[in-house]
Write a protein that holds these residues in place. Structure first.
Motif, PDB file in Angstrom:
ATOM      1  N   GLU A 159       0.823  -1.212   0.000  1.00  0.00           N
ATOM      2  CA  GLU A 159       0.000   0.000   0.000  1.00  0.00           C
ATOM      3  C   GLU A 159       0.851   1.253   0.000  1.00  0.00           C
ATOM      4  O   GLU A 159       0.528   2.244  -0.675  1.00  0.00           O
ATOM      5  CB  GLU A 159      -0.930  -0.020   1.212  1.00  0.00           C
ATOM      6  CG  GLU A 159      -1.938   1.112   1.229  1.00  0.00           C
ATOM      7  CD  GLU A 159      -3.012   0.912   2.279  1.00  0.00           C
ATOM      8  OE1 GLU A 159      -3.753   1.882   2.554  1.00  0.00           O
ATOM      9  OE2 GLU A 159      -3.122  -0.209   2.819  1.00  0.00           O
ATOM     10  N   ASP A 160       1.963   1.218   0.723  1.00  0.00           N
ATOM     11  CA  ASP A 160       2.858   2.375   0.766  1.00  0.00           C
ATOM     12  C   ASP A 160       3.494   2.621  -0.599  1.00  0.00           C
ATOM     13  O   ASP A 160       3.614   3.772  -1.045  1.00  0.00           O
ATOM     14  CB  ASP A 160       3.932   2.153   1.832  1.00  0.00           C
ATOM     15  CG  ASP A 160       4.807   3.375   2.027  1.00  0.00           C
ATOM     16  OD1 ASP A 160       4.346   4.319   2.701  1.00  0.00           O
ATOM     17  OD2 ASP A 160       5.933   3.403   1.481  1.00  0.00           O
ATOM     18  N   VAL A 161       3.902   1.538  -1.279  1.00  0.00           N
ATOM     19  CA  VAL A 161       4.501   1.682  -2.607  1.00  0.00           C
ATOM     20  C   VAL A 161       3.477   2.222  -3.604  1.00  0.00           C
ATOM     21  O   VAL A 161       3.782   3.106  -4.418  1.00  0.00           O
ATOM     22  CB  VAL A 161       5.064   0.320  -3.072  1.00  0.00           C
ATOM     23  CG1 VAL A 161       5.524   0.413  -4.524  1.00  0.00           C
ATOM     24  CG2 VAL A 161       6.222  -0.111  -2.189  1.00  0.00           C
ATOM     25  N   ILE A 162       2.265   1.703  -3.575  1.00  0.00           N
ATOM     26  CA  ILE A 162       1.218   2.179  -4.489  1.00  0.00           C
ATOM     27  C   ILE A 162       0.913   3.651  -4.239  1.00  0.00           C
ATOM     28  O   ILE A 162       0.706   4.429  -5.190  1.00  0.00           O
ATOM     29  CB  ILE A 162      -0.046   1.313  -4.334  1.00  0.00           C
ATOM     30  CG1 ILE A 162       0.225  -0.112  -4.815  1.00  0.00           C
ATOM     31  CG2 ILE A 162      -1.211   1.909  -5.110  1.00  0.00           C
ATOM     32  CD1 ILE A 162      -0.920  -1.070  -4.581  1.00  0.00           C
ATOM     33  N   LYS A 163       0.888   4.045  -2.992  1.00  0.00           N
ATOM     34  CA  LYS A 163       0.627   5.455  -2.661  1.00  0.00           C
ATOM     35  C   LYS A 163       1.704   6.362  -3.252  1.00  0.00           C
ATOM     36  O   LYS A 163       1.417   7.422  -3.809  1.00  0.00           O
ATOM     37  CB  LYS A 163       0.562   5.633  -1.147  1.00  0.00           C
ATOM     38  CG  LYS A 163       0.186   7.038  -0.690  1.00  0.00           C
ATOM     39  CD  LYS A 163       0.075   7.108   0.815  1.00  0.00           C
ATOM     40  CE  LYS A 163      -0.274   8.512   1.288  1.00  0.00           C
ATOM     41  NZ  LYS A 163      -1.617   8.928   0.854  1.00  0.00           N
ATOM     42  N   GLY A 164       2.963   5.933  -3.153  1.00  0.00           N
ATOM     43  CA  GLY A 164       4.052   6.719  -3.727  1.00  0.00           C
ATOM     44  C   GLY A 164       3.984   6.789  -5.239  1.00  0.00           C
ATOM     45  O   GLY A 164       4.220   7.850  -5.839  1.00  0.00           O
ATOM     46  N   LEU A 165       3.655   5.646  -5.886  1.00  0.00           N
ATOM     47  CA  LEU A 165       3.548   5.636  -7.346  1.00  0.00           C
ATOM     48  C   LEU A 165       2.387   6.502  -7.833  1.00  0.00           C
ATOM     49  O   LEU A 165       2.499   7.191  -8.855  1.00  0.00           O
ATOM     50  CB  LEU A 165       3.375   4.197  -7.830  1.00  0.00           C
ATOM     51  CG  LEU A 165       4.590   3.273  -7.648  1.00  0.00           C
ATOM     52  CD1 LEU A 165       4.241   1.849  -8.047  1.00  0.00           C
ATOM     53  CD2 LEU A 165       5.775   3.781  -8.458  1.00  0.00           C
ATOM     54  N   PHE A 166       1.268   6.466  -7.115  1.00  0.00           N
ATOM     55  CA  PHE A 166       0.123   7.301  -7.510  1.00  0.00           C
ATOM     56  C   PHE A 166       0.463   8.780  -7.378  1.00  0.00           C
ATOM     57  O   PHE A 166       0.086   9.594  -8.233  1.00  0.00           O
ATOM     58  CB  PHE A 166      -1.086   6.954  -6.646  1.00  0.00           C
ATOM     59  CG  PHE A 166      -2.336   7.669  -7.058  1.00  0.00           C
ATOM     60  CD1 PHE A 166      -3.105   7.209  -8.112  1.00  0.00           C
ATOM     61  CD2 PHE A 166      -2.749   8.823  -6.402  1.00  0.00           C
ATOM     62  CE1 PHE A 166      -4.254   7.870  -8.505  1.00  0.00           C
ATOM     63  CE2 PHE A 166      -3.893   9.491  -6.785  1.00  0.00           C
ATOM     64  CZ  PHE A 166      -4.652   9.011  -7.841  1.00  0.00           C
ATOM     65  N   SER A 167       1.174   9.138  -6.332  1.00  0.00           N
ATOM     66  CA  SER A 167       1.590  10.533  -6.165  1.00  0.00           C
ATOM     67  C   SER A 167       2.523  10.966  -7.296  1.00  0.00           C
ATOM     68  O   SER A 167       2.426  12.094  -7.801  1.00  0.00           O
ATOM     69  CB  SER A 167       2.268  10.707  -4.805  1.00  0.00           C
ATOM     70  OG  SER A 167       2.697  12.032  -4.629  1.00  0.00           O
ATOM     71  N   LYS A 168       3.405  10.061  -7.727  1.00  0.00           N
ATOM     72  CA  LYS A 168       4.305  10.368  -8.832  1.00  0.00           C
ATOM     73  C   LYS A 168       3.518  10.546 -10.128  1.00  0.00           C
ATOM     74  O   LYS A 168       3.792  11.455 -10.925  1.00  0.00           O
ATOM     75  CB  LYS A 168       5.327   9.242  -8.969  1.00  0.00           C
ATOM     76  CG  LYS A 168       6.383   9.484 -10.024  1.00  0.00           C
ATOM     77  CD  LYS A 168       7.371   8.330 -10.061  1.00  0.00           C
ATOM     78  CE  LYS A 168       8.422   8.539 -11.149  1.00  0.00           C
ATOM     79  NZ  LYS A 168       9.380   7.397 -11.206  1.00  0.00           N
ATOM     80  N   PHE A 169       2.546   9.674 -10.357  1.00  0.00           N
ATOM     81  CA  PHE A 169       1.708   9.784 -11.547  1.00  0.00           C
ATOM     82  C   PHE A 169       0.905  11.088 -11.543  1.00  0.00           C
ATOM     83  O   PHE A 169       0.731  11.740 -12.583  1.00  0.00           O
ATOM     84  CB  PHE A 169       0.775   8.576 -11.617  1.00  0.00           C
ATOM     85  CG  PHE A 169      -0.165   8.585 -12.776  1.00  0.00           C
ATOM     86  CD1 PHE A 169       0.294   8.746 -14.075  1.00  0.00           C
ATOM     87  CD2 PHE A 169      -1.536   8.436 -12.591  1.00  0.00           C
ATOM     88  CE1 PHE A 169      -0.577   8.748 -15.153  1.00  0.00           C
ATOM     89  CE2 PHE A 169      -2.409   8.440 -13.656  1.00  0.00           C
ATOM     90  CZ  PHE A 169      -1.929   8.592 -14.940  1.00  0.00           C
ATOM     91  N   LEU A 170       0.448  11.489 -10.381  1.00  0.00           N
ATOM     92  CA  LEU A 170      -0.302  12.735 -10.263  1.00  0.00           C
ATOM     93  C   LEU A 170       0.572  13.941 -10.591  1.00  0.00           C
ATOM     94  O   LEU A 170       0.112  14.902 -11.223  1.00  0.00           O
ATOM     95  CB  LEU A 170      -0.877  12.861  -8.850  1.00  0.00           C
ATOM     96  CG  LEU A 170      -1.772  14.068  -8.578  1.00  0.00           C
ATOM     97  CD1 LEU A 170      -2.968  14.068  -9.515  1.00  0.00           C
ATOM     98  CD2 LEU A 170      -2.242  14.061  -7.128  1.00  0.00           C
ATOM     99  N   ASP A 171       1.832  13.916 -10.183  1.00  0.00           N
ATOM    100  CA  ASP A 171       2.752  15.011 -10.513  1.00  0.00           C
ATOM    101  C   ASP A 171       2.955  15.125 -12.020  1.00  0.00           C
ATOM    102  O   ASP A 171       3.035  16.237 -12.572  1.00  0.00           O
ATOM    103  CB  ASP A 171       4.092  14.793  -9.819  1.00  0.00           C
ATOM    104  CG  ASP A 171       3.996  14.923  -8.305  1.00  0.00           C
ATOM    105  OD1 ASP A 171       3.046  15.582  -7.831  1.00  0.00           O
ATOM    106  OD2 ASP A 171       4.861  14.354  -7.603  1.00  0.00           O
ATOM    107  N   ILE A 172       3.020  13.981 -12.706  1.00  0.00           N
ATOM    108  CA  ILE A 172       3.180  13.998 -14.159  1.00  0.00           C
ATOM    109  C   ILE A 172       1.939  14.588 -14.823  1.00  0.00           C
ATOM    110  O   ILE A 172       2.031  15.391 -15.770  1.00  0.00           O
ATOM    111  CB  ILE A 172       3.471  12.577 -14.675  1.00  0.00           C
ATOM    112  CG1 ILE A 172       4.829  12.106 -14.168  1.00  0.00           C
ATOM    113  CG2 ILE A 172       3.427  12.533 -16.198  1.00  0.00           C
ATOM    114  CD1 ILE A 172       5.153  10.675 -14.533  1.00  0.00           C
TER     115      ILE A 172
END
Length: 698
Positions: free
Chosen positions: A159-172
């Motif tokens: 869940e922590d990894v997915i949260k970080g990846l989603f935040s990265k995708f949102l920045d893009i």
């Protein structure tokens, strides 16, 4: 459901059950938190590595394609490997690869974005809760059993990894929504909207990005953001308060454009309300008044913005609690704008106030009508500098206010002042005003007697003095006035009736020299300079200005005035505010037929439907044959002169052509050759004159 078909967020973890006291997360030391985080990361890495070593042939091939294939192959392979719920926690590296492909330009970026939207909304993210970082967990929930502890730590880390990846995708996506390439910006905004509607994670950030697009420099992107916000409010009505709060912070930013404020108010005005809503309608009303006051203070009032505000007020007011305590602070600024601002701004402010008057705000009635009464006198004389739409808003407000008023004396005061202003206005304004007067008189039969002198309630007493006399006669009259000043004063007092001031002897001598003296009691006659329409005593004066307008130089004004005088309906299909302007008059001399309408595309039809339809009267070119062939009875009075001119010109040409035909027929008869030789030059001059001569019509 089989455990293999369960998504990772649906698996029930064997955590400890804590008491209410234990559920309160204590202040764990940084070292202990860091050690547990490192333990979870190591556990996740080992399990992922062990799973890769036991892959079958097909899964190995997919793993190879995600690294060595083309961009399209890599996207397809990563999507397939993440589609299985059981394999998804072990293949989050492929999710990271897709996100890295989104940062590129071109078709690959769009394909990767579409794949990520599908995965995040359907496979990866939980639909009913937000993600939690492992550092925010209550570590007291970790079980004592080693196997169970590892299972809990593994899924916490997932869940922590997915949260970080989603935040990265949102920045893009945020960066792409500000791209200079319109297509990139468009699908990034669409991706943000889809995530906002289906994923609760980063809801505030997604909403902020979407609301910020209302101020985009490309109008298409701003209108697209309006569409997405309205769709969001329809699909998720529970988000109304959140959206309103975000729009409020957006509208009151510094250096915000009027267009962006218009888009924001448009979204607010389309929010669906119900009787169960209490605080939201009141909040919307406060926002409408606040944004109007701000825009007026900055001199940024726009017609579209004002129309959106008025629409919002009309829709929100029926659902509010009619608590004016929070809005009373906006009354004074609104009346200040209605008193000293530009004419369109004053009309807009009074229109908003009238919305409150219609809903029963009795304390605003007299103040509103006083301000509107002064606005009529402040109508701009150079109406050709104002668009017809602005004057139409003014006449619309004036008509609604007069129709809403049940005080005939005040209505008469408005009619008197409006007609007085017409004496110095242009024909377009005068025709619009007469049309309004006609409608008011049609709705109020009790005002019909005031069209004649016999209808006034208290006629002013008038004394008509003889013509001016010689100096000797004037001296004799002065001596007589000094000898019997008391008698003169009593005589003038009897004529004046209830005059308040005593006329002195010297003033009497000056008044005697006047050709006509109007003596009246101040409380019994019409006061055209009164600030309060109720104190103008308009019922004591009949509408004599209509008689003057019947002799107006403009034929349409005179015709309209005759209709008002005769209490007959004014039948006119066009818009007087457009048809009788200087531009419309000059168009009569352009002699151009209207352009033919070509077949439009669907997009052109949609854009045309959104534009304000033209109410201008459609006419035929005056030099066209269809115009001169019309019967005189079917020609509008404003076109009568042009009809008479072109009709006479056409008749003159027909006469000349007939005369030329007769000359040709007579020349065919026998003519001596000598006469033909002598008349060659004269015939050529006569032919040139007939062809290019300019005819005048008396």
């Amino acid at each position: 459901m089989d455990e293999a078909d369960q998504a990772w967020h649906e698996i029930k973890l064997p955590t400890k059950r804590l008491s209410l006291k234990e559920q309160v997360r204590g202040s764990d030391s940084v070292a202990s938190i860091q050690s547990i985080v490192e333990e979870a990361k190591g556990l996740y890495s080992r399990k992922v590595a062990s799973r890769k070593g036991s892959l079958s042939g097909e899964k190995k091939w997919l793993e190879q394609m995600t690294k060595e294939g083309t961009s399209h192959d890599r996207i397809a392979a990563a999507t397939v490997s993440l589609s299985t719920p059981k394999q998804l926690p072990y293949n989050l590296a492929h999710l990271s690869d897709l996100i890295s492909l989104c940062g590129r330009s071109g078709h690959t970026s769009r394909k990767a974005t579409d794949a990520l939207i599908e995965l995040f909304t359907e496979k990866v993210m939980p639909p009913d809760r937000k993600l939690k970082a492992i550092t925010t967990r209550n570590f007291k929930e970790l079980p004592d059993n080693v196997r169970e502890r590892e299972e809990v730590l593994f899924y916490w880390q997932v869940e922590d990894v997915i949260k970080g990846l989603f935040s990265k995708f949102l920045d893009i996506l945020k960066e792409g929504s500000s791209s200079s390439i319109e297509t990139v910006k468009g699908y990034c905004i669409k991706a943000i909207y889809m995530l906002l509607t289906k994923v609760p994670e980063e809801e505030r950030s997604l909403l902020t990005i979407l609301v910020n697009k209302l101020g985009d420099i490309i109008p298409k992107m701003a209108t697209r953001a309006v569409h997405y916000l309205l769709q969001l409010l329809r699909d998720h009505p529970t988000m109304r308060n959140v959206v309103v709060k975000e729009l409020e912070s957006f509208m009151f930013r510094k250096n915000n454009t009027v267009k962006a404020q218009h888009y924001a108010v448009t979204v607010l005005s389309q929010i669906m309300l119900s009787r169960a809503d209490h605080e939201l309608p009141q909040k919307l009303l406060e926002l409408y008044f606040a944004i109007f006051s701000k825009a007026a203070a900055d001199q940024n009032l726009d017609n579209r913005l004002v129309n959106s505000i008025l629409t919002g007020i009309r829709r929100a007011f029926p659902f509010s609690r009619h608590e004016t305590t929070n809005m009373e602070k906006y009354y004074t600024p609104l009346f200040s704008i209605a008193a000293v601002s530009a004419f369109p701004h004053r009309v807009a402010a009074l229109t908003i106030i009238f919305q409150l008057v219609e809903k029963g705000e009795k304390q605003l009635v007299n103040r509103f009508y006083n301000s509107l009464y002064n606005l009529v006198l402040a109508s701009p004389i150079n109406t050709h500098n104002m668009t017809a739409s602005k004057l139409a808003l003014f006449f619309s407000l004036l008509y609604k206010a007069i129709k809403f008023d049940d005080d005939d004396a005040r209505v008469l005061a408005f009619l008197h002042r409006l007609l007085q202003v017409c004496l110095q206005q242009r024909p377009s304004y005068v025709c619009g005003a007469l049309f309004l007067v006609s409608e008011v008189l049609k709705d109020n039969p009790s005002l019909h007697p005031h069209l004649t002198k016999e209808g006034q309630l208290v006629a002013p007493s008038t004394t008509v003095m003889p013509e001016k006399k010689g100096e000797q006669e004037e001296e004799e009259e002065d001596e007589a006035a000094e000898a019997s000043s008391e008698d003169d004063l009593e005589g003038f007092s009897s004529v004046a009736g209830k005059a308040k001031k005593v006329v002195k002897k010297k003033a009497v001598r000056e008044l005697v020299r006047k050709n006509t003296i109007l003596l009246y009691a101040e409380d019994e006659v019409y006061d055209p300079n009164a600030r309060n329409p109720c104190a103008a005593r308009a019922e004591t004066e009949y509408l004599w200005i209509i008689d003057k307008l019947c002799r107006h130089y403009h034929p349409s004004v005179a015709q309209f005035a005759f209709h008002v005088k005769d209490i007959t309906n004014i039948s006119y299909e066009g818009d007087p505010l457009e048809d009788f302007t200087l531009q419309a008059f000059l168009d009569n001399f352009s002699f151009k037929n209207p352009k033919k309408k070509h077949v439009q595309t669907i997009r052109d039809d949609m854009n045309a439907a959104l534009r304000r339809p033209s109410t201008r009267r459609q006419t035929i070119a005056h030099d066209a044959g269809a115009f001169t062939d019309l019967p005189a009875s079917k020609v509008d009075i404003q076109d009568a002169y042009m009809f008479k001119y072109f009709k006479g010109k056409k008749d003159k040409l027909l006469e000349l052509q007939q005369a030329e035909m007769e000359d040709m027929e007579s020349s065919e008869e026998g003519i001596p050759e000598e006469a033909v030789a002598q008349d060659d030059d004269a015939a050529s001059v006569d032919s040139f004159t007939r062809k290019y001569v300019k005819f005048s019509y008396d």
